[in-house]
Scaffold this motif. Structure first.
Motif, short mmCIF file in Angstrom:
data_model
loop_
_atom_site.label_atom_id
_atom_site.label_comp_id
_atom_site.label_asym_id
_atom_site.label_seq_id
_atom_site.Cartn_x
_atom_site.Cartn_y
_atom_site.Cartn_z
N VAL A 50 0.85 -1.19 0.00
CA VAL A 50 0.00 0.00 0.00
C VAL A 50 0.88 1.24 0.00
O VAL A 50 1.99 1.22 0.53
CB VAL A 50 -0.96 0.01 1.21
N ILE A 51 0.35 2.31 -0.60
CA ILE A 51 1.04 3.58 -0.59
C ILE A 51 0.04 4.67 -0.24
O ILE A 51 -1.08 4.71 -0.74
CB ILE A 51 1.72 3.87 -1.95
N ARG A 52 0.46 5.53 0.69
CA ARG A 52 -0.34 6.71 1.03
C ARG A 52 0.51 7.92 0.70
O ARG A 52 1.72 7.93 0.92
CB ARG A 52 -0.68 6.71 2.52
N TRP A 53 -0.15 8.95 0.18
CA TRP A 53 0.57 10.15 -0.24
C TRP A 53 1.63 9.72 -1.27
O TRP A 53 1.32 9.01 -2.20
CB TRP A 53 1.18 10.86 0.98
N ILE A 54 2.87 10.10 -1.12
CA ILE A 54 3.87 9.76 -2.12
C ILE A 54 4.86 8.72 -1.61
O ILE A 54 5.29 7.83 -2.34
CB ILE A 54 4.65 11.01 -2.57
N THR A 55 5.23 8.81 -0.36
CA THR A 55 6.36 7.99 0.12
C THR A 55 6.03 7.05 1.28
O THR A 55 6.88 6.29 1.70
CB THR A 55 7.52 8.90 0.58
N SER A 56 4.82 7.09 1.77
CA SER A 56 4.47 6.21 2.90
C SER A 56 4.00 4.87 2.36
O SER A 56 2.95 4.77 1.73
CB SER A 56 3.37 6.87 3.73
N THR A 57 4.81 3.83 2.58
CA THR A 57 4.50 2.51 2.03
C THR A 57 4.58 1.42 3.10
O THR A 57 5.30 1.56 4.09
CB THR A 57 5.48 2.15 0.90
N ILE A 58 3.82 0.37 2.86
CA ILE A 58 3.86 -0.83 3.70
C ILE A 58 3.86 -2.02 2.75
O ILE A 58 3.15 -2.01 1.74
CB ILE A 58 2.64 -0.90 4.63
N TYR A 59 4.63 -3.04 3.09
CA TYR A 59 4.71 -4.24 2.28
C TYR A 59 4.43 -5.48 3.13
O TYR A 59 4.77 -5.53 4.31
CB TYR A 59 6.09 -4.38 1.65
N ALA A 60 3.85 -6.48 2.50
CA ALA A 60 3.75 -7.77 3.13
C ALA A 60 5.16 -8.35 3.26
O ALA A 60 6.02 -8.12 2.41
CB ALA A 60 2.87 -8.70 2.30
N ASP A 61 5.37 -9.11 4.31
CA ASP A 61 6.71 -9.68 4.53
C ASP A 61 7.15 -10.55 3.35
O ASP A 61 8.33 -10.60 3.01
CB ASP A 61 6.71 -10.53 5.80
N SER A 62 6.19 -11.21 2.72
CA SER A 62 6.51 -12.15 1.63
C SER A 62 7.05 -11.45 0.38
O SER A 62 7.65 -12.11 -0.48
CB SER A 62 5.28 -12.96 1.27
#
Length: 123
Positions: A50-62
Motif C-alpha cells: 500500500v502507498i499513502r501520499w507519495i512515500t508512505s509505504t507498507i509491504y507484506a513480509d513475503s
C-alpha cells in the motif's frame, strides 16, 4: 465513484520481473490510500503493498525487498514493480483504493476495486 483498471499481468519465469499498473478515473484523490492485493486459487485475498501520499509505504513480509509500489498522481496511476518473482507469487492481482482505511492491510477497509490482472510465474 472511482474506477480502477489494472494492466501488466502475464506469464513470466521464476526470477523474472513484471510491472503492474492501476489507472484510476472518476472521483479520485491523491489522499486515497492505494493498495495491491492478490488472490491465489482456493485462497483468501491477501495484502501485498500500500502507498499513502507519495512515500508512505507498507509491504507484506513475503514481498518485502522484491516488490516496489509507487504512484504518479499526475497520471492517477499506481504501479507495482515485481522483481525476483517466485512461483508462489502466482495469483490474480487486484488494485484497491480507500478514502481512509482504518487498517491499511485489510480487504474490507477499501472502497473501490479493480477487476484484477493475472500473474503466473513458472518454475
Amino acid at each position: 465513484q472511482v474506477q480502477l483498471v489494472e494492466s501488466g499481468g502475464g506469464l513470466v519465469q521464476a526470477g523474472g520481473s513484471l510491472r503492474l499498473s492501476c489507472a484510476a478515473s472518476g472521483r479520485t484523490s491523491s489522499s486515497y490510500a492505494m493498495a495491491w492485493f492478490r488472490q491465489a486459487p482456493g485462497k483468501d485475498r491477501q495484502f501485498v503493498a500500500v502507498i499513502r501520499w507519495i512515500t508512505s509505504t507498507i509491504y507484506a513480509d513475503s514481498v518485502k525487498g522484491r516488490f516496489t509500489i509507487a504512484r504518479d498522481n499526475a497520471k492517477n496511476t499506481v504501479y507495482l514493480q515485481m522483481n525476483s518473482l517466485k512461483p508462489e507469487d502466482t495469483a490474480v492481482y487486484y488494485c484497491a483504493a480507500g478514502r481512509d482505511p482504518p487498517n491499511l492491510v485489510v480487504v474490507r477497509d477499501y472502497d473501490y476495486w479493480g477487476q484484477g490482472t493475472q500473474v503466473t510465474v513458472s518454475s
